[in-house]
Structures are given as structure tokens and as C-alpha cells.
Design an enzyme around this catalytic site. Structure first.
Site, short mmCIF file in Angstrom:
data_model
loop_
_atom_site.label_atom_id
_atom_site.label_comp_id
_atom_site.label_asym_id
_atom_site.label_seq_id
_atom_site.Cartn_x
_atom_site.Cartn_y
_atom_site.Cartn_z
N HIS A 125 -0.82 0.65 -9.93
CA HIS A 125 -1.57 -0.31 -9.09
C HIS A 125 -2.16 -1.46 -9.94
CE1 HIS A 125 -3.75 -0.67 -4.97
NE2 HIS A 125 -3.60 -1.86 -5.53
N ARG A 133 0.84 -1.18 0.00
CA ARG A 133 0.00 0.00 0.00
C ARG A 133 0.88 1.24 0.00
NH1 ARG A 133 -3.55 -2.51 -1.73
NH2 ARG A 133 -5.48 -3.11 -0.75
C1 OXD Z 1 -5.91 -5.74 -3.40
C2 OXD Z 1 -5.37 -4.72 -4.33
O1 OXD Z 1 -5.93 -5.52 -2.19
O2 OXD Z 1 -5.71 -4.75 -5.54
O3 OXD Z 1 -6.33 -6.81 -3.89
O4 OXD Z 1 -4.59 -3.87 -3.92
#
Ligand code: OXD
Length: 306
Positions: free
Chosen positions: A269, A221
Site C-alpha cells: 500500500h 482498495r
Molecule cells: C488513499 C490511500 O486513499 O492512501 O489516499 O489509499
């Protein structure tokens, strides 16, 4: 009983199609057009507007659309006893591992350097490989797979995590031994869940302790990383560079310094995006289990935060 899909910014249609293939009797409603809130017993969430779940008085289970649940747990209005489940899926794990392996190999085989040498028409056969030891922070389903595959490829690997582990098949460092872990490695992969303990863990003080020239891969994250500390650590040579898939604010703002930074390889992402076809069988199975009062799959431990 109905399932509410609440995923602003993420197309719900592939989920609807995939869930219908598993159970064509299930009523599905999509936020913001939910007509019968009192019928909603299950919510499938991705980045839902905080507080919205109070509109569903009969909610019995929440499922994340992905592996992470920080986007759910950060909503304080969700009752403590409401079960939350997440996606653990082979395809998701496979994609994540491939992405990390790509980053490790790019660093180890110096892809960026050879691209530059090519531009300069420079035939330099010296030092073709950077020896690497990979340290994986977070050894859950994703981190463990990364350790296993890299070990299989012959790379030295070590793990780090916030819990004690007995009989772990790889060298493992618990949280009190973070400094020792950092001394072992020159590729640092972050696959930690985002919790109060792990937020901002990739910061100035950690970068001051890594082996000089360590390469960072953050696929967990954005809020694990203090972004200005990364830019600083690269400019000082504490880190040789980074591969990032996640950011504090997504999409990344147009004027963000990362866009310009030669030392940062970036993706938006996409390291491992949940595939609705692959993940919907477990969503539907958990609905069946909920209805028949059986233990749920991939239940989140709220106090641990994952
Ligand atoms: C997840 C993401 O948590 O895509 O699956 O970040």
C-alpha cells in the site's frame, strides 16, 4: 475551535508540522489524548476507531488524510449532514500514475520474463513486446491522469465508470457495458472508489470474461478484489498475473497465499502515499472556508460514496 488528528497507526507528527507551517494559531489535538473534545470542530482521519466521533459534540467537518473516504463512510455513526472532504493532490496523482505506468511497462516489456531468461543464461530475442490496450476502471482525478499519461506515451487506452460521461476524451464504457469494455483490454487497472456497487467487482465472473492472459493492476482498495478468485484466475491462465498494492486485510497476514504466488507482484500500500507537506494547505484552506462559510474544496458526495 480545534483540529483533532485521529490516525491510529499513522504518525501524526509530519501532519502537525505541515499544518502548523500553514497556520500556527490552529489548536491541534491528537487522538487518543484529546483533552477538550467539545472544542473539536474538524477531524482529520485515517482508519479512525468507528463510533469515536460521537465524542465531539461540536464537530463541523471531517477531512480524510487521503484520496479515499471508504474508511470514513463505513462508520454508520457519522451524521448524514456532516461534510466530508478528501485530498486531491497533484503529488498523490503523480505518484499513482507513475506506479501504474511501471506496472504497464513491466508487463508490456516483460520484465519478469527477462529476469528469468537471465537466470537461465538464455539469449531469446523473440517477441520482445506484448501489445497492450489498457482499461482503467474509475476515471476520477487519478484514473483520468493515468489515461492521459498512457495515451501520451502512445498506448491505446479506454475508461470504465459508474456514471454516464459526455464528451469524454477517451473511449468510455459505462457500467452496463462492462463486458464490452473487458473485450477491448488486456491490462486492467482498478482505480474505482470503494462503494456498495464496486466492492468485489474483481471476481470470478469478471475474470471469466477478460481476454485470456489479461494483466490486473489493483491500486484502489483490497475489497474490490475477491482474493481467492484472483489466485484461481492466474492458475487457469485467465489472467497472466497481477500487480497489487492493496489487500482485503492490511498488513497482509504472514500465511497469505499471495506471498508465494509467482504471478503476483506485490507492494505494501505504497503506490501513492499522501504527503502531509503537499496536502496540508488544502486541509487548512478548508478550515478557513468552513469558518467563513464558503464552499468546501473536494467535498465528498455521500450518496455516490466518493
Ligand atoms: C488513499 C490511500 O486513499 O492512501 O489516499 O489509499
Amino acid at each position: 475551535m480545534s483540529l483533532a488528528i485521529i490516525s491510529p497507526g499513522r504518525d501524526p507528527q509530519p501532519w502537525i508540522d505541515a499544518i502548523r507551517k500553514q497556520n500556527d494559531q490552529l489548536e491541534i489535538e491528537v487522538f487518543p489524548n484529546i483533552q477538550y473534545p467539545e472544542k473539536v470542530e474538524v477531524a482529520l482521519l485515517w482508519q479512525h476507531p468507528k463510533g469515536i466521533l460521537a465524542d465531539f459534540p461540536n464537530l463541523k467537518m471531517i477531512s480524510s488524510m487521503g484520496a479515499g473516504v471508504d474508511h470514513i463512510l463505513s462508520d454508520d455513526s457519522i451524521p448524514e449532514d456532516l461534510p466530508i472532504v478528501r485530498i486531491v493532490d497533484e503529488k498523490l496523482t503523480w505518484s499513482m500514475t507513475n506506479y501504474v505506468v511501471m506496472g504497464v511497462l513491466n508487463f508490456h516489456r516483460q520484465v519478469t520474463r527477462y529476469q528469468q531468461l537471465k537466470k537461465d543464461r538464455n539469449w531469446d530475442m523473440s517477441d520482445p513486446e506484448i501489445p497492450v490496450t489498457i482499461g482503467v476502471m474509475g476515471v476520477g482525478a487519478l484514473g483520468f491522469d493515468v489515461l492521459e499519461k498512457l495515451d501520451f506515451m502512445g498506448f491505446p487506452v479506454v475508461g470504465f465508470g459508474f456514471s454516464e460521461k459526455d464528451d469524454f476524451p477517451f473511449p468510455y464504457f459505462p457500467k452496463e457495458k462492462l463486458d464490452e469494455f473487458l473485450k477491448e483490454v488486456n491490462v486492467l487497472v482498478c482505480l474505482l472508489p470503494l462503494t456498495a456497487d464496486t466492492e468485489n467487482i474483481l471476481n470470478k465472473s469478471l475474470f471469466e470474461k477478460v481476454n485470456p492472459g489479461t494483466y490486473l493492476i489493483n491500486v484502489a482498495r483490497g475489497r474490490h478484489l475477491v482474493e481467492e478468485d484472483l489466485v484461481d484466475a492466474i492458475s487457469k491462465g485467465q489472467l497472466s498475473g497481477a500487480m497489487l498494492d492493496v489487500y482485503r486485510k492490511e498488513p497482509l497476514q504472514e500465511d497469505h497465499p499471495f506471498w508465494q504466488n509467482e504471478g503476483i507482484f506485490m507492494t505494501p500500500h505504497i503506490a501513492s502515499v499522501t504527503n502531509p507537506e503537499a496536502a496540508s494547505p488544502q486541509v487548512v484552506e478548508n478550515i478557513r472556508r468552513l469558518e467563513s462559510n464558503e464552499p468546501l474544496m473536494n467535498l465528498v458526495n455521500r450518496s455516490r460514496g466518493y
